[in-house]
Design an enzyme around this catalytic site. Structure first.
Site, PDB file in Angstrom:
ATOM      1  N   HIS A 295      50.618  27.320  32.496  1.00  0.00           N
ATOM      2  CA  HIS A 295      49.793  26.552  33.436  1.00  0.00           C
ATOM      3  C   HIS A 295      50.648  25.515  34.160  1.00  0.00           C
ATOM      4  O   HIS A 295      50.281  25.032  35.234  1.00  0.00           O
ATOM      5  CB  HIS A 295      48.670  25.864  32.658  1.00  0.00           C
ATOM      6  CG  HIS A 295      47.469  25.518  33.493  1.00  0.00           C
ATOM      7  ND1 HIS A 295      47.517  25.389  34.869  1.00  0.00           N
ATOM      8  CD2 HIS A 295      46.180  25.252  33.148  1.00  0.00           C
ATOM      9  CE1 HIS A 295      46.310  25.070  35.318  1.00  0.00           C
ATOM     10  NE2 HIS A 295      45.483  24.987  34.301  1.00  0.00           N
TER      11      HIS A 295
ATOM     12  N   ASP B 241      44.501  47.487  37.179  1.00  0.00           N
ATOM     13  CA  ASP B 241      44.598  48.932  36.969  1.00  0.00           C
ATOM     14  C   ASP B 241      46.078  49.307  37.044  1.00  0.00           C
ATOM     15  O   ASP B 241      46.679  49.299  38.116  1.00  0.00           O
ATOM     16  CB  ASP B 241      43.794  49.667  38.041  1.00  0.00           C
ATOM     17  CG  ASP B 241      43.889  51.184  37.917  1.00  0.00           C
ATOM     18  OD1 ASP B 241      44.646  51.674  37.054  1.00  0.00           O
ATOM     19  OD2 ASP B 241      43.227  51.876  38.700  1.00  0.00           O
TER      20      ASP B 241
END
Length: 423
Positions: A153, A362
């Site tokens: 982060h 994907d």
């Protein structure tokens, strides 16, 4: 359920093409204010590795494609400096861990335990680490897989995380029309002297806090929105606004805090500010390009949704100009604590990942059947994510263990929780 995992291999993947020697990525002011834990997600794919050859093929595809992705996202393959002002873009690479999980993938999905999902990640979520990203390929007995991804982060927000995963997956599928990320956030938010700044996030005792996932279906979310529309007599609240208010009300009931005289409540929402900069930044802009919307409430405040909406609206172009001039978005919280004392303030923080591209990962064998978080380890925090069909919301909530027992058995809250599986 308790996951039994065995590490098969642990190697370092470097960028496919070398980064220019001596290149440094400068952290922005907003990066400086951001804690060092890892943004993370685990993506689940069923019936992917039927044979040992499949496992090798999939592992090689993921390593080769992430190597190519690191050519675009080259700071992730570097190491953050001791002063946390720069990333040395030295191509040291990122860990790629391969693990065997001694159970069926369905066992995990049907008996979700957020803390156990952390075992499917390459790092401890809050580990202090100069390494900025890591991948873990988890292979289940049934041939299903889970891909655990961590990105610091300190270098990028949630949208930056998804930008990296989306590009990596596109490369794995063989796509060539890719959008390169922009790493210029430090030019918009130049670094400041933060020598006196202390990170606000503090870890709690793991044994004393717990994370649970509550699923609010589309119908339940609609009922909650209607409730707050009737109460506010104003603009119809968004799904996130209404659900934030709903959870907050039941949370303070569980805490028994509303009856305490002099108690102040804060609700913090993280707000993407790319669209609020002039000119607006594209989604591919990498970095911590967000700020905080702070809602301050007393025990007598009845219109929580209006307060939330107003605070989010206040994070506008004028507010962003203040940030660019060095305004610390934690200053207001610090002022409240100095005025009232920490013990008099009950905080609640919400991060919404709704509408983010969570299911676009994907890698060539289809989209994930589900993607989930783990145990963040910070109490009084909620993370919202779309359900698989996109209509409902999963609320991942972390509370003190005793408070969670009360919150999780609140009949008024549970009446709106969808008992059906979201995958």
């Amino acid at each position: 359920m308790n996951l039994n995992v065995e590490v098969i291999s642990d190697e370092i993947v470097k960028p496919f093409s070398p980064t220019a020697g001596g290149l440094r990525h400068r952290l922005s002011f907003l990066d400086q204010l951001t804690p060092s834990h890892y943004n993370h997600l685990v993506y689940f794919y069923p019936k992917t590795c039927d044979t040992e050859a499949d496992k090798i093929t999939i592992s090689d595809r993921l390593k080769h494609s992430v190597s190519n992705a690191l050519t675009y996202f080259y700071p992730l393959a570097g190491r953050i400096t001791e002063d946390q002002l720069f990333v040395d873009c030295n191509d040291e690479g990122i860990p790629f861990v391969e693990v065997r999980v001694k159970c069926q993938l369905s066992d995990v999905l049907n008996n979700l335990v957020p803390r156990e999902l952390n075992k499917l990640l390459p790092f401890e979520v809050h580990s202090v680490n100069k390494v900025l990203a890591g991948i873990q390929l988890n292979v289940f007995d049934c041939g299903g897989i889970a891909i655990g991804v961590c990105v610091s982060h300190k270098i990028g927000d949630a949208l930056s995380f998804f930008s990296f995963v989306k590009t990596w997956a596109a490369i794995a599928r063989g796509e060539t029309a890719l959008t390169a990320p922009d790493f210029e956030s430090a030019s918009l938010f130049p670094p400041q002297d933060v020598s006196g700044f202390k990170q606000r996030i503090k870890l709690s005792n793991k044994e004393q806090i717990i994370t649970k996932r509550f699923v609010f279906g589309a119908a339940e979310v609609e009922v909650i929105r209607r409730k707050y529309s009737e109460n506010s007599n104003q603009t119809r609240p968004s799904r996130v606004e209404a659900l934030s208010a709903f959870i907050w009300e039941h949370l303070i009931t569980a805490k028994g805090a509303k009856s305490r005289l002099g108690t102040l409540f804060t609700i913090t929402h993280l707000v993407n500010i790319r669209t609020k900069i002039d000119p607006p930044l594209p989604e591919s802009s990498f970095g911590n390009i967000y700020s905080l919307a702070l809602t301050i409430l007393s025990s007598s405040d009845g219109n929580v949704v209006t307060g939330i909406r107003d605070s989010i609206k206040a994070v506008n172009s004028e507010y962003v100009k203040k940030l660019r001039d060095g305004y610390n978005h934690f200053d207001k919280l610090n002022e409240l604590e100095a005025r009232y004392g920490k013990d008099a303030i009950v905080p609640f923080a919400v991060t919404s990942l709704c509408r983010f591209p969570r299911y676009e990962a994907d890698f060539g064998w289809g989209k994930p059947v589900w993607a989930g978080s783990g145990d963040l380890g910070i109490k009084n925090v909620a993370t919202f994510m779309d359900t698989v069909n996109g209509d409902g919301i999963e609320a991942w909530i972390t509370l003190d263990k005793e408070e969670m027992e009360k919150f999780g058995s609140d009949e008024g809250m549970l009446a709106h929780v969808n008992a059906l599986k979201s995958f």
